[in-house]
Design a protein around this motif. Structure first.
Motif, short mmCIF file in Angstrom:
data_model
loop_
_atom_site.label_atom_id
_atom_site.label_comp_id
_atom_site.label_asym_id
_atom_site.label_seq_id
_atom_site.Cartn_x
_atom_site.Cartn_y
_atom_site.Cartn_z
N ALA A 223 0.87 -1.21 -0.30
CA ALA A 223 -0.27 0.12 -0.11
C ALA A 223 0.98 0.93 0.33
O ALA A 223 0.46 2.05 -1.07
N ILE A 224 1.57 1.02 0.83
CA ILE A 224 3.08 2.46 0.69
C ILE A 224 3.75 2.82 -0.49
O ILE A 224 3.73 3.52 -1.47
N LEU A 225 4.11 1.61 -1.25
CA LEU A 225 4.40 1.23 -2.19
C LEU A 225 3.39 1.60 -3.70
O LEU A 225 3.86 2.54 -4.76
N ASP A 226 2.38 1.18 -3.20
CA ASP A 226 1.42 2.12 -4.31
C ASP A 226 0.77 3.14 -4.12
O ASP A 226 0.95 4.16 -5.26
N GLN A 227 0.73 4.02 -2.64
CA GLN A 227 0.67 5.25 -2.90
C GLN A 227 1.88 6.24 -3.59
O GLN A 227 1.94 7.45 -4.04
N LYS A 228 3.20 5.69 -2.70
CA LYS A 228 4.60 6.24 -3.57
C LYS A 228 4.80 6.17 -4.80
O LYS A 228 4.77 6.42 -5.71
N LYS A 489 -3.34 29.38 -18.87
CA LYS A 489 -2.64 30.18 -17.45
C LYS A 489 -3.65 29.93 -16.37
O LYS A 489 -2.86 29.66 -15.49
N ASP A 490 -4.40 30.08 -16.21
CA ASP A 490 -5.80 29.50 -14.83
C ASP A 490 -5.15 27.64 -14.73
O ASP A 490 -4.97 27.64 -14.36
N ALA A 491 -5.11 27.00 -16.25
CA ALA A 491 -4.97 25.87 -15.83
C ALA A 491 -3.32 25.54 -15.71
O ALA A 491 -3.35 24.29 -14.00
N LEU A 492 -2.73 26.45 -15.70
CA LEU A 492 -1.32 26.53 -15.22
C LEU A 492 -1.09 26.68 -13.97
O LEU A 492 -0.33 25.84 -13.34
N SER A 493 -2.32 27.83 -13.69
CA SER A 493 -2.09 28.04 -11.67
C SER A 493 -2.18 26.84 -11.09
O SER A 493 -1.97 26.22 -10.14
N HIS A 494 -3.60 26.20 -11.81
CA HIS A 494 -3.84 25.01 -11.06
C HIS A 494 -3.09 24.20 -11.17
O HIS A 494 -3.29 23.48 -10.19
N LEU A 495 -2.25 23.87 -11.80
CA LEU A 495 -1.90 22.33 -11.86
C LEU A 495 -0.20 22.72 -10.49
O LEU A 495 0.39 21.86 -10.62
N ARG A 496 0.05 24.20 -10.57
CA ARG A 496 1.38 24.53 -10.29
C ARG A 496 0.77 24.74 -8.59
O ARG A 496 1.80 23.71 -7.99
N ASN A 497 -0.59 24.71 -8.32
CA ASN A 497 -1.04 24.56 -6.65
C ASN A 497 -0.81 22.61 -6.23
O ASN A 497 -0.75 22.58 -5.49
N GLU A 498 -1.64 22.37 -7.72
CA GLU A 498 -1.69 20.85 -7.49
C GLU A 498 0.16 20.32 -7.19
O GLU A 498 -0.20 19.17 -6.07
N THR A 499 0.97 20.97 -7.63
CA THR A 499 2.31 20.26 -7.95
C THR A 499 2.67 20.44 -6.54
O THR A 499 3.65 20.26 -5.74
N GLN A 500 2.35 22.09 -6.02
CA GLN A 500 2.53 22.92 -4.36
C GLN A 500 2.56 21.21 -3.98
O GLN A 500 2.46 21.34 -2.59
N GLN A 501 0.37 21.42 -3.57
CA GLN A 501 0.08 20.62 -2.58
C GLN A 501 0.74 19.07 -2.91
O GLN A 501 0.90 17.60 -1.63
N ILE A 502 0.73 18.63 -3.83
CA ILE A 502 2.04 17.00 -4.55
C ILE A 502 3.14 16.84 -3.76
O ILE A 502 3.64 16.25 -2.91
N ILE A 503 3.87 18.96 -3.53
CA ILE A 503 5.29 18.33 -3.41
C ILE A 503 5.07 18.45 -1.97
O ILE A 503 6.22 17.94 -0.96
N LEU A 505 2.75 17.00 -0.04
CA LEU A 505 2.14 15.44 0.02
C LEU A 505 3.05 14.69 0.07
O LEU A 505 3.52 13.48 0.86
N LYS A 506 4.32 15.16 -1.13
CA LYS A 506 5.25 14.60 -0.30
C LYS A 506 6.65 14.21 0.61
O LYS A 506 7.17 13.22 1.23
N LYS A 507 6.29 15.69 0.72
CA LYS A 507 7.45 16.07 1.84
C LYS A 507 6.73 15.15 3.36
O LYS A 507 6.86 14.86 4.22
N GLU A 508 5.39 15.03 3.53
CA GLU A 508 4.78 14.65 4.65
C GLU A 508 4.98 12.68 4.05
O GLU A 508 5.11 12.55 5.63
N PHE A 509 4.96 12.26 3.38
CA PHE A 509 5.45 11.18 3.07
C PHE A 509 6.22 10.71 3.26
O PHE A 509 6.71 10.11 3.99
N LEU A 510 7.23 11.38 2.69
CA LEU A 510 8.73 11.16 3.11
C LEU A 510 8.75 11.71 4.87
O LEU A 510 9.71 10.82 5.50
N ASN A 511 7.97 12.50 5.68
CA ASN A 511 8.25 12.39 7.10
C ASN A 511 7.30 11.46 7.60
O ASN A 511 7.99 10.94 8.39
N ILE A 512 6.34 11.19 7.35
CA ILE A 512 5.66 9.37 7.61
C ILE A 512 6.79 8.22 7.33
O ILE A 512 6.31 7.44 8.06
#
Length: 628
Positions: A223-228, A489-503, A505-512
């Motif tokens: 499950a952890i590998l799947d999430q990763k 541009k709106d989609a880019l901003s949305h994707l940037r926000n999502e990438t920031q959220q993913i980053i 989440l990555k940090k949280e995943f690394l912390n976890i």
């Protein structure tokens, strides 16, 4: 009523051998569908778990992958209609899979590549190759979903109770979406797909009790590998979309700059055309003004020449009237001397006739003047003859000759003036003709120039209209491009926000992960601590038992030493690591666990302690004998 209810109850059940009631039998096709669905679930789940635990890139020799294809083949074969041919009955899954090309255009590439494979001779081999290529493309779920939706087309190949026609087919298609996580590298060319035998190996899906605990741990790790892997795939997709969006933005910016340059060029061309149009119109106006001025000048010249001609004509008429008056006077004088000058009268008549001809034929003045000269010469000759004949009348003749001389001078002057006037008239007519020819030529040139200019103006106006329409279209296209740019541009901003959220989440995943590793370390340390505590407790228990045995020995009991006892006293079995030694608290002998698993309270210890079987029986007999 009771009998009716019993009969109703017997209708819903069947009697067994022992006379008990059995439940009603299920539909065998439904049971087959359920079994195939469960096998598909197990094979897909096992394939994903094993692929995530042992590596994502799978080969054709991987056993779970082979079993997955076998299970999918059985699922697709369920409920197939038998196609009759001249030689045999045909029942293959290549027909419905070949139908996917018509429903999903992207599947044409798979169908063409399957048909081009040289080693495949049967439809079943083509269907197996198609399944492997679809798994490598990660589009098996999409292709089968398009096929399941069109049930009216599937009814040509499957029975109504087939798995692909029921809800189980949709469930299997939903499970196939999870296979997009797996990367497969399968060699279809060299593999013999026609002669393979599709048998399901159930031993891969049977679980032992020991495997359950390991699988639970593996499930957590998976499950952890799947999430990763899911996060990595999302990140990769987002990076690809961001790069594609950047490329699209760059291309749109380049096209926008090109359009701006083209607009600037078009505007400059329009400005140049407008300037040329203004210049042509001004030149046309100047040419029209010049032609009008030239026409006015020519009209004024023609009018002045006509006026001069009229004035000269009036002078000639006056001179002619004076000459007529003089001729009348001379005719009167000649009438006085009619008898003497008959010849002169005839000459006067000729002169009058000649003058009348001059009045009638202005254009034939030269001929009339020549006739007058001849007539004057004849008159001279007649006068000479008359002078010879009429010497007596010399005085009158002298006067008359003087008058004739004056008249001749006047006639000479008149002829000279008439010649000059005719020359002037001819020159004026020539000049007028030349002016008219020049005016006609100039008018024709002006008309041709004006026609050409009008044509050019109409063409330029058409070009202007076309350019205006092109400008409107380009403006609309530019507006749409700007709107698309804004959306992207709106989609880019949305994707940037999502990438920031993913980053994040990555940090949280690394912390976890770090916390998980720390917890694992703590867990291992606690396990070691518990093992040490257990060892210490066992040691303390042994010490307490030794102390108790020592106390009993002090009380008079004889305790055997552990080294002395090698066999159990009752069963006489040898002690080993599995058969431990136990002292009886009553007699002090050493027994095995099976012969000393009894506990009874003794007088020395109120709490129940370990006692051998023989002491236990004796003590129970004593207690029973002591009872009344």
């Amino acid at each position: 009523m009771a009998e009716g209810s019993r009969s109703d109850g017997f209708q819903g059940a069947k009697t067994g051998r022992a006379g008990g009631l059995l439940p009603a039998t299920k539909d065998p096709t439904a049971v087959e569908r359920a079994n195939l669905l469960n096998m598909a679930k197990l094979s897909i789940k096992g394939l994903i778990e094993s692929a995530l635990s042992f590596g994502r890139t799978l080969d054709s020799d991987y056993p779970p992958l082979q079993q997955f294809f076998v299970v999918m083949e059985h699922c697709l074969k369920h409920g197939l209609k038998v196609r009759k041919s001249f030689l045999s009955y045909n029942k293959t899954i290549w027909g419905p899979l070949e139908l996917v090309e018509k429903l999903y255009p992207e599947a044409e590439e798979i169908g063409a590549s399957v048909r081009d494979l040289p080693g495949l001779k049967t439809p079943l081999g083509r269907a197996r190759a198609w399944l492997r290529l679809a798994l490598m493309q990660k589009k098996m779920a999409d292709y089968l979903r398009c096929l399941i939706i069109q049930r009216d087309l599937l009814s040509e190949f499957y029975e109504y109770h087939a798995l692909m026609m029921e809800e189980e087919g949709a469930v299997i298609v939903g499970l196939l979406v999870g296979l997009n996580v797996i990367d497969a590298n399968l060699c279809v060319k060299g593999e013999d797909l026609d002669s393979q035998v599709g048998v399901i190996d159930f031993s891969m899906y049977l679980k032992n009790e020991e495997d359950i605990g390991n699988k639970e741990r593996n499930v957590q790790i998976a499950a952890i590998l799947d999430q990763k892997n899911y996060v990595e795939e999302l990140n990769r997709q987002l990076n690809s979309t961001v790069s594609s969006l950047h490329s699209r933005v760059d291309s749109l910016e380049k096209s926008n700059t090109k359009l701006i340059e083209e607009l600037a060029i078009a505007k400059n061309n329009i400005i140049k055309l407008q300037e040329e149009n203004h210049q042509l119109r001004s030149e046309n106006k100047l040419i029209l003004m010049k032609t009008q001025q030239h026409l006015e000048v020519t009209k004024v010249d023609v009018e002045t020449e006509l006026q001069t001609y009229k004035h000269s004509r009036q002078g000639l008429d006056e001179m002619y009237n004076e000459a007529r008056r003089q001729l009348r006077d001379e005719s009167q004088l000649r009438q006085e001397v009619e008898n003497e000058l008959a010849v002169q009268v005839s000459m006067k008549h000729e002169i009058e006739l000649a003058m009348k001809l001059l009045e009638k034929d202005i254009h034939e003045k030269q001929d009339t003047l020549i006739g007058l000269r001849q007539q004057l010469e004849e008159v001279k000759a007649i006068n000479i003859e008359m002078y010879q004949k009429l010497q007596g009348s010399e005085d009158g003749l002298k006067e008359k000759s003087e008058i004739i001389a004056q008249l001749e001078e006047k006639t000479n002057k008149i002829t000279a003036a008439m010649r000059q006037l005719e020359q002037r008239l001819q020159q004026a007519e020539k000049a007028q003709m030349e002016a008219e020819d020049e005016d006609k030529k100039y008018l024709q040139e002006c008309q041709s120039k004006s026609d050409n200019l009008q044509k050019q103006i109409s063409q330029k106006e058409k070009q202007l209209v076309q350019l205006e329409t092109d400008l409107k279209i380009e403006k609309e296209w530019r507006q749409t491009l700007q709107e698309d740019l804004q959306k992207e541009k709106d989609a880019l901003s949305h994707l940037r926000n999502e990438t920031q959220q993913i980053i994040s989440l990555k940090k949280e995943f690394l912390n976890i992960q770090d916390e998980n590793q720390q917890l694992k370390k703590i867990y291992h340390e606690q396990e070691q601590a518990l093992q040490e505590l257990g060892n210490k407790l066992s040691e303390s228990k042994l010490k307490i038992e030794d102390i108790k045995e020592a106390n009993k020995a002090l009380q008079g009991l004889v305790w055997l030493k552990d080294k002395e006892a090698t066999h159990c006293k009752l069963c006489e079995k040898e002690f080993s690591l599995s058969k431990r030694k136990h002292h009886c608290r009553n007699c002090g002998e050493i027994f095995c666990n099976a012969c000393s698993d009894n506990e009874l309270p003794l007088p020395s210890s109120p709490k129940p302690v370990r006692v051998c079987d023989s002491c236990h029986a004796l003590l129970i007999q004593r207690c029973s004998s002591n009872l009344p």
